[in-house]
Design a protein around this motif. Structure first.
Motif, PDB file in Angstrom:
ATOM      1  N   PRO A   1       0.829  -1.215   0.000  1.00 26.71           N
ATOM      2  CA  PRO A   1       0.000   0.000   0.000  1.00 26.71           C
ATOM      3  C   PRO A   1       0.860   1.261   0.000  1.00 26.71           C
ATOM      4  O   PRO A   1       1.977   1.284   0.532  1.00 26.71           O
ATOM      5  CB  PRO A   1      -0.800  -0.121   1.297  1.00 26.71           C
ATOM      6  N   SER A   2       0.312   2.317  -0.584  1.00 26.55           N
ATOM      7  CA  SER A   2       1.065   3.566  -0.702  1.00 26.55           C
ATOM      8  C   SER A   2       1.389   4.156   0.662  1.00 26.55           C
ATOM      9  O   SER A   2       2.442   4.781   0.833  1.00 26.55           O
ATOM     10  CB  SER A   2       0.282   4.571  -1.546  1.00 26.55           C
ATOM     11  N   TYR A   3       0.517   3.954   1.656  1.00 19.61           N
ATOM     12  CA  TYR A   3       0.779   4.534   2.974  1.00 19.61           C
ATOM     13  C   TYR A   3       1.934   3.833   3.689  1.00 19.61           C
ATOM     14  O   TYR A   3       2.454   4.344   4.691  1.00 19.61           O
ATOM     15  CB  TYR A   3      -0.485   4.519   3.850  1.00 19.61           C
ATOM     16  N   LEU A   4       2.352   2.655   3.157  1.00 19.08           N
ATOM     17  CA  LEU A   4       3.532   1.969   3.683  1.00 19.08           C
ATOM     18  C   LEU A   4       4.763   2.185   2.802  1.00 19.08           C
ATOM     19  O   LEU A   4       5.807   1.575   3.034  1.00 19.08           O
ATOM     20  CB  LEU A   4       3.255   0.467   3.819  1.00 19.08           C
ATOM     21  N   GLY A   5       4.626   3.023   1.802  1.00 17.27           N
ATOM     22  CA  GLY A   5       5.757   3.301   0.917  1.00 17.27           C
ATOM     23  C   GLY A   5       5.707   2.559  -0.396  1.00 17.27           C
ATOM     24  O   GLY A   5       6.716   2.482  -1.101  1.00 17.27           O
ATOM     25  N   GLY A   6       4.533   2.033  -0.761  1.00 13.35           N
ATOM     26  CA  GLY A   6       4.404   1.263  -1.990  1.00 13.35           C
ATOM     27  C   GLY A   6       4.713   2.061  -3.245  1.00 13.35           C
ATOM     28  O   GLY A   6       5.137   1.495  -4.258  1.00 13.35           O
ATOM     29  N   ASP A   7       4.525   3.407  -3.182  1.00 12.54           N
ATOM     30  CA  ASP A   7       4.802   4.225  -4.356  1.00 12.54           C
ATOM     31  C   ASP A   7       6.268   4.128  -4.778  1.00 12.54           C
ATOM     32  O   ASP A   7       6.603   4.281  -5.958  1.00 12.54           O
ATOM     33  CB  ASP A   7       4.457   5.687  -4.069  1.00 12.54           C
ATOM     34  N   LYS A   8       7.136   3.881  -3.795  1.00 11.03           N
ATOM     35  CA  LYS A   8       8.560   3.798  -4.100  1.00 11.03           C
ATOM     36  C   LYS A   8       8.935   2.480  -4.772  1.00 11.03           C
ATOM     37  O   LYS A   8      10.047   2.338  -5.265  1.00 11.03           O
ATOM     38  CB  LYS A   8       9.374   3.958  -2.818  1.00 11.03           C
ATOM     39  N   LEU A   9       8.003   1.517  -4.784  1.00 11.15           N
ATOM     40  CA  LEU A   9       8.276   0.199  -5.355  1.00 11.15           C
ATOM     41  C   LEU A   9       7.520  -0.042  -6.649  1.00 11.15           C
ATOM     42  O   LEU A   9       7.417  -1.173  -7.115  1.00 11.15           O
ATOM     43  CB  LEU A   9       7.936  -0.897  -4.344  1.00 11.15           C
ATOM     44  N   ASN A  10       6.963   1.014  -7.228  1.00  7.03           N
ATOM     45  CA  ASN A  10       6.273   0.931  -8.507  1.00  7.03           C
ATOM     46  C   ASN A  10       6.845   1.966  -9.459  1.00  7.03           C
ATOM     47  O   ASN A  10       7.081   3.112  -9.064  1.00  7.03           O
ATOM     48  CB  ASN A  10       4.775   1.184  -8.331  1.00  7.03           C
ATOM     49  N   GLY A  11       7.079   1.546 -10.700  1.00  3.92           N
ATOM     50  CA  GLY A  11       7.577   2.493 -11.689  1.00  3.92           C
ATOM     51  C   GLY A  11       8.678   1.919 -12.543  1.00  3.92           C
ATOM     52  O   GLY A  11       8.837   0.696 -12.659  1.00  3.92           O
ATOM     53  N   ASP A  12       9.448   2.798 -13.152  1.00  2.00           N
ATOM     54  CA  ASP A  12      10.545   2.375 -14.028  1.00  2.00           C
ATOM     55  C   ASP A  12      11.655   1.728 -13.207  1.00  2.00           C
ATOM     56  O   ASP A  12      12.023   2.219 -12.128  1.00  2.00           O
ATOM     57  CB  ASP A  12      11.110   3.568 -14.792  1.00  2.00           C
ATOM     58  N   ALA A  13      12.203   0.631 -13.721  1.00  2.50           N
ATOM     59  CA  ALA A  13      13.296  -0.077 -13.059  1.00  2.50           C
ATOM     60  C   ALA A  13      14.465  -0.208 -14.025  1.00  2.50           C
ATOM     61  O   ALA A  13      14.272  -0.365 -15.236  1.00  2.50           O
ATOM     62  CB  ALA A  13      12.843  -1.459 -12.592  1.00  2.50           C
ATOM     63  N   ASP A  14      15.665  -0.132 -13.486  1.00  4.77           N
ATOM     64  CA  ASP A  14      16.844  -0.331 -14.323  1.00  4.77           C
ATOM     65  C   ASP A  14      18.004  -0.809 -13.463  1.00  4.77           C
ATOM     66  O   ASP A  14      17.991  -0.666 -12.231  1.00  4.77           O
ATOM     67  CB  ASP A  14      17.225   0.958 -15.063  1.00  4.77           C
ATOM     68  N   GLY A  15      18.982  -1.386 -14.120  1.00  5.31           N
ATOM     69  CA  GLY A  15      20.180  -1.874 -13.454  1.00  5.31           C
ATOM     70  C   GLY A  15      21.264  -2.055 -14.484  1.00  5.31           C
ATOM     71  O   GLY A  15      21.101  -1.712 -15.665  1.00  5.31           O
ATOM     72  N   GLU A  16      22.392  -2.586 -14.053  1.00  6.62           N
ATOM     73  CA  GLU A  16      23.476  -2.862 -14.998  1.00  6.62           C
ATOM     74  C   GLU A  16      24.315  -4.011 -14.463  1.00  6.62           C
ATOM     75  O   GLU A  16      24.429  -4.221 -13.252  1.00  6.62           O
ATOM     76  CB  GLU A  16      24.341  -1.631 -15.216  1.00  6.62           C
TER      77      GLU A  16
END
Length: 400
Positions: free
Chosen positions: A227-242
């Motif tokens: 849930p967003s109130y637990l910080g879920g917004d930080k775990l959704n979106g564009d992802a990248d690595g190398e």
């Protein structure tokens, strides 16, 4: 020939190319190679030398094509101190391969191959005790390799090639004890390979090959039901690595004491020290921090034997000792493995135009006790036990 290769590329892209490996390298490039412990770079060539030593294509006549499939069934048990042991999920992963070689004249050969050089498949129950680190990880990697072989003298050849490596990474784990986060990304990296094949006598031949490192930058999406109130917004979106796929040196020596028997010794040194960390960023930030890997360079040593039972039937066997690059003090549930021993056997039939090969390998993963696994700022003490795999491979080739 081009149509066969295109079909093989599609099959490789759609298949699950993940297996347990020392690190996450794969050497199962043909059924004959599987049967001989991968020791095929210096001896009698077939079309699969596109993968193992392109310079050896100069020992082939006319046009040759090969395709096949390997099935891998791995298993391992992980015991985390103070918690119930967990078995990996039972899966069978498929590894297709396809090659084509054409002789262009007395001095030049052209080849192309589609096969797997890297792959990983680790899956546990989503609620197992280590799920906060990972409960599913997969690397799907497909190499498309065009190569050119050149005969410099009657007994010395060289090979030059390029490699386009499609790399797909997926990871799933638990956050907050009950929520899921999935990260997936892919990319294509490019490398080169150089090889040579030298046969100074009828009973001795040598092969040498260098593969360059390949930089890949997987980009994709992260998705979480936190849930967003637990910080879920930080775990959704564009992802990248190398990640830098390692370079390697391979050396093979083949001895043919009689017309019916050949023995080959191969050694590969892989530069896994290039894998220093895993940094997966979501919206430009790594919410879990950089995972230090600090892998070490590793050796793979193998011996293979081939004996002609009759003019049409060959019997094969092999043994490999495959050193893990993963340090005990930097172990990883995503790669729950240790040093490996491989015991192989197989059979081949051929006539003037066709050949059919079968290969079987039993892979034994040595136990690792007291491994240190870093998870969310803490350290688990874990034992990796009862790891093994069964691998069955079949290849069909046609010469014209």
């Amino acid at each position: 020939m081009g149509k066969c290769v295109a079909i093989a590329v599609l099959a490789l892209m759609l298949a699950g190319q993940q297996v347990q490996a020392a690190g996450f390298a794969i050497y199962d490039w043909s059924a004959r190679g599987v049967a001989m412990g991968g020791a095929t770079m210096a001896g009698k060539p077939d079309a699969s030398v596109v993968a193992s030593n392109p310079a050896a294509m100069t020992g082939l006549n006319g046009t040759q094509v090969m395709s096949g499939l390997s099935a891998v069934a791995p298993m391992v048990t992980v015991s985390i101190a103070g918690k119930e042991s967990s078995d990996a999920e039972s899966n069978v992963w498929m590894l297709p391969h396809a090659y084509a070689v054409k002789q262009l004249g007395e001095r030049y050969w052209l080849g192309i191959g589609v096969f797997n050089r890297f792959g990983l498949g680790t899956e546990f129950d989503e609620n197992w005790p280590g799920a906060g680190s990972v409960y599913y990880a997969a690397i799907k990697s497909v190499s498309l390799t065009p190569v050119l072989g050149m005969r410099l003298t009657d007994n010395w050849s060289i090979g030059l090639g390029a490699e386009a490596n499609y790399f797909d990474f997926t990871q799933k784990k638990k956050v907050g004890g009950a929520y899921d986060v999935k990260v997936q990304g892919d990319d294509v990296g490019v490398g080169v390979n150089l090889s040579t094949w030298y046969a100074p006598t009828d009973w001795l031949s040598l092969g040498l090959m260098y593969r360059s490192s390949i930089d890949v930058h997987p980009r994709g999406e992260a998705d979480s039901n936190l849930p967003s109130y637990l910080g879920g917004d930080k775990l959704n979106g564009d992802a990248d690595g190398e990640i830098t796929l390692p370079d390697s040196w391979s050396l093979g020596l083949c001895i043919t004491p009689s017309d019916r028997l050949s023995l080959e010794f191969d050694a590969t040194r892989t530069g896994w020290s290039s894998y220093k960390e895993l940094d997966i960023r979501i919206n430009g930030v790594n919410p879990s921090g950089v995972a230090v890997k600090d892998w070490k360079d590793a050796w793979r040593l193998g011996i293979g034997a081939e004996y002609a039972l009759t003019p049409s039937w060959d019997l094969r066997a092999g043994y490999v000792y495959d050193e893990t690059p993963v340090r005990t003090e930097r172990a990883d549930y995503m790669v729950p493995a240790n040093d490996r021993q491989l015991f192989s056997t197989g059979l081949g039939w051929h006539d003037a135009s066709w050949s059919v090969d079968l290969g079987y390998t039993y892979l034994l993963i040595l136990d690792r006790k007291g491994a240190e696994v870093y998870v969310n700022g803490g350290v688990d003490s874990a034992d990796f036990e009862d790891g093994d795999a069964h691998l069955l491979s079949m290849s069909v080739a046609y010469r014209f």
